[in-house]
Design an enzyme around this catalytic site. Sequence first.
Site, PDB file in Angstrom:
ATOM      1  N   GLU A 219       0.694   4.581   1.555  1.00  0.00           N
ATOM      2  CA  GLU A 219       0.624   3.483   2.527  1.00  0.00           C
ATOM      3  C   GLU A 219       1.561   2.397   2.011  1.00  0.00           C
ATOM      4  O   GLU A 219       1.207   1.649   1.102  1.00  0.00           O
ATOM      5  CB  GLU A 219      -0.815   2.950   2.613  1.00  0.00           C
ATOM      6  CG  GLU A 219      -1.827   3.968   3.099  1.00  0.00           C
ATOM      7  CD  GLU A 219      -1.680   4.281   4.586  1.00  0.00           C
ATOM      8  OE1 GLU A 219      -1.188   3.419   5.341  1.00  0.00           O
ATOM      9  OE2 GLU A 219      -2.045   5.395   4.988  1.00  0.00           O
ATOM     10  N   CYS A 253       1.022  -6.423   4.560  1.00  0.00           N
ATOM     11  CA  CYS A 253       1.942  -5.303   4.824  1.00  0.00           C
ATOM     12  C   CYS A 253       2.357  -5.244   6.285  1.00  0.00           C
ATOM     13  O   CYS A 253       3.469  -4.827   6.594  1.00  0.00           O
ATOM     14  CB  CYS A 253       1.287  -3.994   4.419  1.00  0.00           C
ATOM     15  SG  CYS A 253      -0.281  -3.708   5.250  1.00  0.00           S
TER      16      CYS A 253
HETATM   17  P1  NAD Z   1       2.863  -2.383  -6.148  1.00  0.00           P
HETATM   18  O1  NAD Z   1       3.536  -1.154  -5.699  1.00  0.00           O
HETATM   19  O2  NAD Z   1       3.588  -3.293  -7.064  1.00  0.00           O
HETATM   20  O3  NAD Z   1       1.470  -2.037  -6.874  1.00  0.00           O
HETATM   21  C1  NAD Z   1       0.518  -1.181  -6.314  1.00  0.00           C
HETATM   22  C2  NAD Z   1      -0.288  -0.507  -7.415  1.00  0.00           C
HETATM   23  O4  NAD Z   1       0.585   0.261  -8.242  1.00  0.00           O
HETATM   24  C3  NAD Z   1      -1.020  -1.485  -8.344  1.00  0.00           C
HETATM   25  O5  NAD Z   1      -2.333  -0.992  -8.561  1.00  0.00           O
HETATM   26  C4  NAD Z   1      -0.210  -1.452  -9.623  1.00  0.00           C
HETATM   27  O6  NAD Z   1      -0.993  -1.627 -10.776  1.00  0.00           O
HETATM   28  C5  NAD Z   1       0.394  -0.054  -9.618  1.00  0.00           C
HETATM   29  N1  NAD Z   1       1.707  -0.013 -10.284  1.00  0.00           N
HETATM   30  C6  NAD Z   1       2.639  -1.001 -10.340  1.00  0.00           C
HETATM   31  N2  NAD Z   1       3.727  -0.578 -11.027  1.00  0.00           N
HETATM   32  C7  NAD Z   1       3.476   0.698 -11.400  1.00  0.00           C
HETATM   33  C8  NAD Z   1       4.210   1.673 -12.134  1.00  0.00           C
HETATM   34  N3  NAD Z   1       5.417   1.425 -12.615  1.00  0.00           N
HETATM   35  N4  NAD Z   1       3.637   2.886 -12.346  1.00  0.00           N
HETATM   36  C9  NAD Z   1       2.411   3.155 -11.866  1.00  0.00           C
HETATM   37  N5  NAD Z   1       1.672   2.265 -11.163  1.00  0.00           N
HETATM   38  C10 NAD Z   1       2.188   1.059 -10.939  1.00  0.00           C
HETATM   39  O7  NAD Z   1       2.427  -3.160  -4.809  1.00  0.00           O
HETATM   40  P2  NAD Z   1       1.777  -4.609  -4.655  1.00  0.00           P
HETATM   41  O8  NAD Z   1       2.776  -5.637  -5.032  1.00  0.00           O
HETATM   42  O9  NAD Z   1       0.443  -4.659  -5.251  1.00  0.00           O
HETATM   43  O10 NAD Z   1       1.570  -4.634  -3.060  1.00  0.00           O
HETATM   44  C11 NAD Z   1       2.581  -5.031  -2.187  1.00  0.00           C
HETATM   45  C12 NAD Z   1       3.200  -3.874  -1.433  1.00  0.00           C
HETATM   46  O11 NAD Z   1       2.206  -3.046  -0.884  1.00  0.00           O
HETATM   47  C13 NAD Z   1       4.033  -4.367  -0.272  1.00  0.00           C
HETATM   48  O12 NAD Z   1       5.210  -3.609  -0.176  1.00  0.00           O
HETATM   49  C14 NAD Z   1       3.141  -4.110   0.926  1.00  0.00           C
HETATM   50  O13 NAD Z   1       3.834  -3.950   2.138  1.00  0.00           O
HETATM   51  C15 NAD Z   1       2.451  -2.842   0.511  1.00  0.00           C
HETATM   52  N6  NAD Z   1       1.171  -2.696   1.198  1.00  0.00           N
HETATM   53  C16 NAD Z   1       1.036  -1.729   2.130  1.00  0.00           C
HETATM   54  C17 NAD Z   1      -0.152  -1.596   2.827  1.00  0.00           C
HETATM   55  C18 NAD Z   1      -0.346  -0.536   3.889  1.00  0.00           C
HETATM   56  O14 NAD Z   1      -1.467  -0.374   4.347  1.00  0.00           O
HETATM   57  N7  NAD Z   1       0.659   0.188   4.299  1.00  0.00           N
HETATM   58  C19 NAD Z   1      -1.220  -2.456   2.562  1.00  0.00           C
HETATM   59  C20 NAD Z   1      -1.058  -3.429   1.582  1.00  0.00           C
HETATM   60  C21 NAD Z   1       0.146  -3.532   0.899  1.00  0.00           C
END
Ligand code: NAD
Length: 510
Positions: A219, A253
């Site tokens: 997502e 998002c």
């Molecule tokens: P992110 O990708 O930075 O982090 C998401 C998760 O991944 C966190 O739990 C984090 O600890 C983990 N993570 C971060 N870096 C990692 C790595 N190198 N290896 C493994 N795991 C890692 O996202 P965010 O900043 O928390 O959220 C924002 C993004 O999420 C935006 O792009 C937003 O559009 C998207 N989003 C999408 C939806 C949807 O329903 N489609 C909903 C909410 C947010």
Amino acid sequence: MSTILEYTPLATIEQYHADLQRTFKSNKCRPESYRRTQLLQLAYMIQENEARMIDAFYKDLGRPKEEVTFIETHIMIGACVYAIKNLRKWMKTEYAPMDMVTGILTPRITKDPKGVGLIIGPFNYPIYCTVSPLMGAIAAGCPCVIKMSEIVPNISALFEELVAKYLDNDAYRVVNGGVQETTKLLELKWDQIFFTGSGRVGKIVATAAAQHLTPVSLELGGKSPVIVDSTANIDVAARKILWGKTVNGGQTCVAPDYVLVSEDCADRLVEAFKKTYAKFYPEGAGKSASFGRIVDHRSFDRLKDIMDRSKAELLCGGESDRDTKFIAPSIYVNVSKEDALMESELFGPILPIVTVKNVQEAVEYVRQGPSPLVIYVFTTDGKTKEYIRTWTRSGGLMVNDVIIQAASDPVPFGGTGDSGYGAHHGRAAFDTFTHHRTMMEAPRIAELFMALRYPPYTAKNYVRLRLFAKVNIPWAKPGSKLSLLQRLWIKIFGAGVIVMLAAAVAQRLK
Ligand code: NAD
């Protein structure tokens, strides 16, 4: 004041994985009554602790309580209630429509839990984005680990405490931590991974999952455009778009990322935005209790850099304060395609307005970019709606409103292409964690037909086999007409099918 989040030790993560595998194999999570109880507990967990959640959201995101209640807690209580009401229907074995060759084997589809799930959540909607797939996992009969985001420590610590208190700990565990902990989780074999977050991390997750052939739902986000034409109610459109852009400080998002407005109504829309802005924040956004903050200094610096590099004209806002992580809702006009504002998903309270000649040009603009999570359209013209639907690609399409499409239980919610794959909400979340297992059963009488397949192969059996297994194409080949003989054959074959079906039904009724 934020809490220091205790990260889950790596050895504990391995232990959780082993424990949950054992629980899955014991079939403890399978009975409908178990699933129902856990879903109910999840609903009460949110309801009874809403005040603590509101407090944690305020500490982590400066989020007003209205935005927690409306977009996070109540929606998730509703999702659990919806699941409980529909659980029996979702779990029900489905019988396949009869077909000529296998109809007699009474093909059916049973709904089996896939196994042990892993849910990885983002920071921006930490309850919604984890509880919605968790509801699916529980409903499907799957134990699972939930990995919360480390950049909202108060919410993540609270969630870990509450899951331990309300849900069955043999089956549901929370892991807290950052990259190291998530990397450890991803080394292990899961039966379904449900990831919500950025495309960058989504690729890391999908790559790790591929090592174990684990199915993944991604997502993701993206630049979700808003198309406005002159038939729209411009004042209402401005109000809805500005709300969608500023709720949770723009860190949504499905926030409207930018506006494409046709030139015949661009001035009216700009005026409407100015009026709405003054109404939303009469004392200025900085003093308003109705506007949240940016989650951390890294995100603040990213947004500030975009604003500093932009060559577009500032219409409203523009103020910021690094100490309090405040960025005012900022609307820009005369935005070029090459502008810094248009580089990638903004994920903050910044709204670029791009003027285009007409809806066709807007559609072309959208088609040139990656497929977004949602396209918003403000119009009252049916043909325009249909034109946009037909000529664009996106996870969802919302006409004359924003964001609330992400609150509907009966319809799937998810992206396509660059905005991800897989879906959740209601039945879609259940299906994500469910294996649709085909089951057939051969009655004795089936051997009458099936014996034709055994060696030694003979010419006589071959003729019978052809007759039995023949698939008739009931339409003429494109560009050709059916001959009389072909039509006759179709009729004879159709009659044969009916006889066979009647025999199969009679067998079932025995
Ligand atoms: P992110 O990708 O930075 O982090 C998401 C998760 O991944 C966190 O739990 C984090 O600890 C983990 N993570 C971060 N870096 C990692 C790595 N190198 N290896 C493994 N795991 C890692 O996202 P965010 O900043 O928390 O959220 C924002 C993004 O999420 C935006 O792009 C937003 O559009 C998207 N989003 C999408 C939806 C949807 O329903 N489609 C909903 C909410 C947010």
